[in-house]
Design an enzyme around this catalytic site. Sequence first.
Site, PDB file in Angstrom:
ATOM      1  N   CYS A 100      81.968 128.909 -23.193  1.00 54.40           N
ATOM      2  CA  CYS A 100      81.007 127.850 -23.479  1.00 54.40           C
ATOM      3  C   CYS A 100      80.270 128.153 -24.797  1.00 54.40           C
ATOM      4  O   CYS A 100      80.869 128.122 -25.853  1.00 54.40           O
ATOM      5  CB  CYS A 100      80.062 127.667 -22.295  1.00 54.40           C
ATOM      6  SG  CYS A 100      79.208 126.075 -22.284  1.00 54.40           S
ATOM      7  N   HIS A 121      83.953 127.515 -17.332  1.00 53.07           N
ATOM      8  CA  HIS A 121      83.315 128.766 -16.919  1.00 53.07           C
ATOM      9  C   HIS A 121      84.096 129.497 -15.824  1.00 53.07           C
ATOM     10  O   HIS A 121      83.834 129.290 -14.630  1.00 53.07           O
ATOM     11  CB  HIS A 121      81.906 128.479 -16.394  1.00 53.07           C
ATOM     12  CG  HIS A 121      80.925 128.080 -17.436  1.00 53.07           C
ATOM     13  ND1 HIS A 121      80.102 128.988 -18.080  1.00 53.07           N
ATOM     14  CD2 HIS A 121      80.618 126.858 -17.960  1.00 53.07           C
ATOM     15  CE1 HIS A 121      79.328 128.343 -18.944  1.00 53.07           C
ATOM     16  NE2 HIS A 121      79.623 127.056 -18.894  1.00 53.07           N
ATOM     17  N   GLU A 126      83.668 132.554 -15.032  1.00 57.59           N
ATOM     18  CA  GLU A 126      82.723 133.477 -14.383  1.00 57.59           C
ATOM     19  C   GLU A 126      81.904 132.790 -13.292  1.00 57.59           C
ATOM     20  O   GLU A 126      81.245 133.454 -12.490  1.00 57.59           O
ATOM     21  CB  GLU A 126      81.806 134.120 -15.433  1.00 57.59           C
ATOM     22  CG  GLU A 126      80.638 133.292 -15.908  1.00 57.59           C
ATOM     23  CD  GLU A 126      80.997 132.160 -16.865  1.00 57.59           C
ATOM     24  OE1 GLU A 126      80.064 131.482 -17.355  1.00 57.59           O
ATOM     25  OE2 GLU A 126      82.198 131.939 -17.133  1.00 57.59           O
TER      26      GLU A 126
END
Length: 223
Positions: free
Chosen positions: A85, A193, A195
């Site tokens: 991002c 994302h 994560e």
Amino acid sequence: MKFAVLVFPGSNCDRDMFNAAIKSGVEAEYVDYRETSLSGFDGVLIPGGFSFGDYLRSGAMASVAPVISEVKRLAAEGKPVLGVCNGFQILTEIGLLPGALLHNDSHLFISRNEELEIVNNQTAFTNLYEQGEKVIYPVAHGEGHYYCTDEIYQKLKANNQIILKYVNNPNGSYDDIAGIVNEKGNVCGMMPHPERALETLLGTDSGVKLFEAMVKSWREQHV
């Protein structure tokens, strides 16, 4: 293996990155943007958020932070660097990845899960996925439209640097591009994302393989 998790004013995914590294069975440490040495680290994770409030443009002010020269050094040494991002935006600003991230075509901030396709599973970031595998990662961005010139795009295709595409393009990205790597294959940037995709309880664990792939690739070279 030990990851440096960079922290800028306005970072908001650094804890998620830290957790992803630990969950993959390696060490991680938060590193302040004013740090001038990344000695002792085997890779870099650049988190999402709004570094320096996204003033000027996303990633612009972070690109001149003291720690960036060390990020470039580790990248030149072939160590893995992942920017997600805002981290992807920073990597384009500092020239480690080609192209730029523009405002979403809708001019709205998009925050939802997106289906993605692994279009190159022969990288240090994707080698635990199947070619063509569909995954679910969250997206959360206002400036996620990946843009590049036709010349750069042809080069990305020729070098197989496009690794991740949107199934239903949410932001207008060129050719549905969601993630790319550099020519050497050790620097990766993506808007979605991984994560935030570590637990089925939270909706998806599709991101686990990406971090495990990074660790696997490093261990194959160093252990």
